[in-house]
Design a protein around this motif. Structure first.
Motif, PDB file in Angstrom:
ATOM      1  N   LYS A 100      21.392   5.736   0.960  1.00  0.00           N
ATOM      2  CA  LYS A 100      20.723   5.329  -0.285  1.00  0.00           C
ATOM      3  C   LYS A 100      20.161   3.914  -0.151  1.00  0.00           C
ATOM      4  CE  LYS A 100      23.321   8.339  -3.348  1.00  0.00           C
ATOM      5  NZ  LYS A 100      24.183   8.432  -4.533  1.00  0.00           N
ATOM      6  N   ALA A 104      16.254   2.805  -0.433  1.00  0.00           N
ATOM      7  CA  ALA A 104      15.784   1.702  -1.282  1.00  0.00           C
ATOM      8  C   ALA A 104      14.941   0.728  -0.455  1.00  0.00           C
ATOM      9  CB  ALA A 104      16.961   0.981  -1.934  1.00  0.00           C
ATOM     10  N   ARG A 107      11.612   2.196  -0.051  1.00  0.00           N
ATOM     11  CA  ARG A 107      10.820   2.065  -1.279  1.00  0.00           C
ATOM     12  C   ARG A 107      10.254   0.661  -1.410  1.00  0.00           C
ATOM     13  NH1 ARG A 107      15.134   4.859  -3.246  1.00  0.00           N
ATOM     14  NH2 ARG A 107      15.893   3.132  -4.528  1.00  0.00           N
ATOM     15  N   TYR A 113       9.626   0.334  -4.988  1.00  0.00           N
ATOM     16  CA  TYR A 113      10.934  -0.141  -5.435  1.00  0.00           C
ATOM     17  C   TYR A 113      10.847  -0.752  -6.832  1.00  0.00           C
ATOM     18  CZ  TYR A 113      15.442  -2.465  -5.529  1.00  0.00           C
ATOM     19  OH  TYR A 113      16.704  -2.863  -5.889  1.00  0.00           O
ATOM     20  N   CYS A 116      10.926   3.696 -11.817  1.00  0.00           N
ATOM     21  CA  CYS A 116      11.625   4.955 -12.017  1.00  0.00           C
ATOM     22  C   CYS A 116      10.886   6.087 -11.313  1.00  0.00           C
ATOM     23  CB  CYS A 116      11.735   5.241 -13.518  1.00  0.00           C
ATOM     24  SG  CYS A 116      12.595   6.768 -13.905  1.00  0.00           S
ATOM     25  N   GLU A 117      11.620   6.873 -10.545  1.00  0.00           N
ATOM     26  CA  GLU A 117      11.011   7.997  -9.835  1.00  0.00           C
ATOM     27  C   GLU A 117      10.641   9.137 -10.771  1.00  0.00           C
ATOM     28  OE1 GLU A 117      13.874   9.189  -6.884  1.00  0.00           O
ATOM     29  OE2 GLU A 117      15.102  10.275  -8.337  1.00  0.00           O
ATOM     30  N   THR A 135      17.279   4.467  -8.812  1.00  0.00           N
ATOM     31  CA  THR A 135      15.959   5.084  -8.675  1.00  0.00           C
ATOM     32  C   THR A 135      15.388   5.498 -10.022  1.00  0.00           C
ATOM     33  OG1 THR A 135      16.928   7.271  -8.364  1.00  0.00           O
ATOM     34  CG2 THR A 135      16.458   5.983  -6.367  1.00  0.00           C
TER      35      THR A 135
END
Length: 154
Positions: A100, A104, A107, A113, A116-117, A135
């Motif tokens: 994870k 990040a 991203r 980064y 919100c995905e 995320t």
């Protein structure tokens, strides 16, 4: 666990950055969201977190290799095996956490980064400070968890 340890040895080192962080810098809502200084701040936090996890894993591996797991007393042996089982489960969770952290960092490199995905909205700086691998915004995360709970209850 060896694959976790090899990750850093295989050249997975933080890239050199053109941005220098001011001493004691903390992101502020008064500045442009995810400006280069904020991105570098979070990049360094993520790298430091990853290095800490890898160092702990290496320590665990060294102890596992050097200490005998066989205790003469059955109670001591059961206690040791329980302790090591808990330790290894913790290391497994941390291995997943490293992936994870790597996501990040990707991203950050891709300019995604902090957003919100699900909604594309900025994730609050407070949330990113508390959970740099976040995320989703708090609201999107809550909706996601409610949906997950509903689907589990069905």
């Amino acid at each position: 666990m060896a694959s976790v340890l090899n990750s850093e040895k295989d050249g997975d080192k933080p890239p050199k950055s053109a941005v220098t962080l001011p001493t004691d810098y903390r992101p502020s809502p008064d500045e442009e969201f995810m400006n280069p200084v904020q991105l570098e701040y979070f990049r360094q936090r993520l790298w430091d977190w990853k290095k800490q996890i890898l160092a702990e894993a290496e320590g665990t591996l060294a102890v596992l290799q050097n200490e005998p797991l066989r205790e003469p007393d059955l109670n001591d042996r059961a206690s040791s095996e329980t302790d090591w089982s808990i330790e290894l489960r913790t290391r497994d969770r941390q291995r997943k956490l490293i992936s994870k952290i790597d996501a990040a960092l990707r991203r950050i490199d891709e300019g995604e980064y902090g957003y919100c995905e699900v909604t594309g909205e900025p994730i609050s700086l407070g949330r990113l400070e508390a959970r740099p691998i976040a995320t989703m915004t708090v609201e999107a995360q809550e909706r996601h968890e409610r949906q997950e709970k509903i689907s589990r209850d069905d």
